[in-house]
Write an enzyme that holds these catalytic residues in place. Structure first.
Site, mmCIF file in Angstrom:
data_model
loop_
_atom_site.group_PDB
_atom_site.id
_atom_site.type_symbol
_atom_site.label_atom_id
_atom_site.label_comp_id
_atom_site.label_asym_id
_atom_site.label_seq_id
_atom_site.Cartn_x
_atom_site.Cartn_y
_atom_site.Cartn_z
ATOM 1 N N TYR A 36 -35.251 4.245 -11.859
ATOM 2 C CA TYR A 36 -35.362 5.166 -10.729
ATOM 3 C C TYR A 36 -35.495 4.411 -9.421
ATOM 4 C CZ TYR A 36 -40.457 4.457 -10.261
ATOM 5 O OH TYR A 36 -41.695 3.917 -10.034
ATOM 6 N N ARG A 55 -31.361 -2.597 -5.414
ATOM 7 C CA ARG A 55 -32.378 -2.652 -6.480
ATOM 8 C C ARG A 55 -32.040 -1.688 -7.603
ATOM 9 N NH1 ARG A 55 -38.621 -1.704 -5.043
ATOM 10 N NH2 ARG A 55 -37.863 0.441 -4.808
ATOM 11 N N ARG A 103 -31.552 10.885 -31.682
ATOM 12 C CA ARG A 103 -32.616 9.905 -31.502
ATOM 13 C C ARG A 103 -32.460 8.692 -32.424
ATOM 14 N NH1 ARG A 103 -37.463 8.115 -33.348
ATOM 15 N NH2 ARG A 103 -38.918 7.417 -31.747
ATOM 16 N N HIS A 105 -33.173 4.222 -31.690
ATOM 17 C CA HIS A 105 -33.628 3.367 -30.592
ATOM 18 C C HIS A 105 -32.511 2.626 -29.866
ATOM 19 C CE1 HIS A 105 -37.413 4.305 -32.465
ATOM 20 N NE2 HIS A 105 -38.081 3.651 -31.539
ATOM 21 N N LYS A 150 -37.275 -1.377 -12.183
ATOM 22 C CA LYS A 150 -37.894 -0.112 -11.765
ATOM 23 C C LYS A 150 -37.613 0.941 -12.840
ATOM 24 C CE LYS A 150 -39.016 2.386 -7.521
ATOM 25 N NZ LYS A 150 -40.463 2.275 -7.614
ATOM 26 N N GLU A 182 -49.985 -6.553 -9.076
ATOM 27 C CA GLU A 182 -49.689 -5.520 -8.065
ATOM 28 C C GLU A 182 -50.524 -4.285 -8.327
ATOM 29 O OE1 GLU A 182 -45.577 -4.250 -8.416
ATOM 30 O OE2 GLU A 182 -45.704 -4.222 -10.598
ATOM 31 N N LEU A 206 -42.935 -5.577 -9.479
ATOM 32 C CA LEU A 206 -41.728 -4.972 -8.903
ATOM 33 C C LEU A 206 -41.595 -5.514 -7.478
ATOM 34 C CD1 LEU A 206 -39.496 -2.754 -9.273
ATOM 35 C CD2 LEU A 206 -40.901 -1.404 -7.730
HETATM 36 N N1 PDD Z 1 -43.467 2.858 -6.200
HETATM 37 N N2 PDD Z 1 -44.816 -1.901 -7.380
HETATM 38 C C1 PDD Z 1 -44.779 -0.785 -8.106
HETATM 39 C C2 PDD Z 1 -45.248 -0.837 -9.517
HETATM 40 C C3 PDD Z 1 -44.277 0.413 -7.550
HETATM 41 O O1 PDD Z 1 -44.205 1.522 -8.293
HETATM 42 C C4 PDD Z 1 -43.866 0.420 -6.187
HETATM 43 C C5 PDD Z 1 -43.321 1.654 -5.525
HETATM 44 C C6 PDD Z 1 -43.936 -0.770 -5.466
HETATM 45 C C7 PDD Z 1 -43.493 -0.861 -4.014
HETATM 46 O O2 PDD Z 1 -42.079 -0.779 -3.916
HETATM 47 P P1 PDD Z 1 -41.381 -0.179 -2.607
HETATM 48 O O3 PDD Z 1 -41.865 -0.992 -1.455
HETATM 49 O O4 PDD Z 1 -39.949 -0.357 -2.860
HETATM 50 O O5 PDD Z 1 -41.799 1.274 -2.512
HETATM 51 C C8 PDD Z 1 -44.418 -1.919 -6.088
HETATM 52 C C9 PDD Z 1 -42.787 4.043 -5.780
HETATM 53 C C10 PDD Z 1 -43.058 4.418 -4.378
HETATM 54 C C11 PDD Z 1 -43.059 5.159 -6.763
HETATM 55 O O6 PDD Z 1 -43.068 4.875 -7.953
HETATM 56 O O7 PDD Z 1 -43.250 6.307 -6.347
#
Ligand code: PDD
Length: 283
Positions: A36, A55, A103, A105, A150, A182, A206
């Site tokens: 996503y 990304r 289903r 994997h 992501k 993070e 991320l």
């Molecule tokens: N999340 N790390 C993680 C685990 C995240 O889920 C996000 C952002 C970031 C920051 O990434 P960015 O600067 O591209 O928003 C870092 C989004 C906002 C979400 O899951 O809603």
């Protein structure tokens, strides 16, 4: 122009959110098998769309999901969804799953990815959060080792976010084997002696789109920046700690667990970067 039940895009159709349906055998539902993106839009202009798109493509490639659209097609789909919403500031959510299949994997053959785009009005964090700072809690990072993707498989992030809620905090700050990774849904920044530091851009975090932006803002503002591993002790002893994400923009952290960060108030590096961020998003 109905913000209550906005039009969303699902597999070629625009439909009210309340009527958008996917089959239960969608691999996003069954396996969390998808990726996503979340893209902010300010005054009807996407903020850093090229970087978000790159990304998305990286994430799709990393998990072997066929990218169903060119960058231009993605842009026009986003335009279709965002133009149906009355708000000029929006947070756009895009999701691609591997598709619908019996289903099992391993990857199914010949399936079409599911594509979903929705949007919501976006209100940046309240001014008092920037003025007073936020409290966070720390916890061990128990997620998988490909946090650079992501992925919609977010159970580890969900549990970390809930941990923060249950401890009266705004975000949880994760450490893996004693080193900063993070937040549950944000990147984390540390300031010491005027230098801004972020964890290395490896597979344990991320790489936020704000990561690159903050590096650029440091360069243009003549602020020293370093990407390096940081221990829990270093984070707790920081002059300032910040978090960044599309939805939270940039926020100052003034407390982690029971420890006050710096003098317990948002610091000068936060204020400088925050101002630069606000300028960049309107540029
Ligand atoms: N999340 N790390 C993680 C685990 C995240 O889920 C996000 C952002 C970031 C920051 O990434 P960015 O600067 O591209 O928003 C870092 C989004 C906002 C979400 O899951 O809603």
């Amino acid at each position: 122009m109905q913000d209550q039940d906005p039009l969303v895009y699902l597999n070629g159709e625009m439909t009210p959110l309340s009527e958008a349906k996917i089959p239960v055998l969608d691999r996003g539902f069954i396996f969390g098998d998808g990726v996503y993106e979340v893209i902010p839009m300010y005054a009807r202009r996407l903020f850093r769309p090229r970087q978000h798109m790159a990304r998305l493509f990286r994430s799709l490639n990393a998990v072997g999901i066929h990218n169903p659209h060119s960058a231009d097609e993605w842009m026009s789909l986003i335009e279709r969804v965002s133009s149906a919403l009355a708000s000029d500031d929006q947070l756009i959510y895009m999701q691609v799953t591997r598709g619908v299949a019996k289903r099992a994997h391993a990857f199914p053959q010949g399936v079409t990815p599911t594509v979903f785009i929705m949007t919501n009005p976006f209100t940046p964090p309240a001014a008092e959060l920037c003025e007073n700072g936020i409290a966070c809690v720390s916890l061990e990072d128990k997620r998988w080792l490909r946090c650079d993707i992501k992925s919609i498989s977010l159970l580890g992030n969900v549990l970390a976010a809930q941990y923060a809620v249950e401890h009266g905090a705004m975000e949880s700050i994760q450490f893996r084997d004693g080193f900063l990774t993070e937040g549950s849904s944000s990147n984390v920044w540390v300031v010491k002696d005027g230098k801004l530091m972020g964890p290395p851009k490896d597979s344990l975090i991320l790489e936020g789109i704000r990561y690159g932006l903050i590096e650029e803002l440091c360069r243009s503002g003549n602020m020293p920046f370093e990407a390096r591993r940081m221990t829990r002790e270093e984070v707790l002893a920081a002059d300032e700690v910040l978090i960044s994400s599309a939805s939270r923009e940039l926020l100052p952290v003034v407390q982690i667990d029971d420890k006050r960060i710096g003098n317990g108030e948002p610091g000068p590096v936060f204020r400088k970067l925050y101002a630069a961020y606000q300028d960049a998003k309107r540029a």
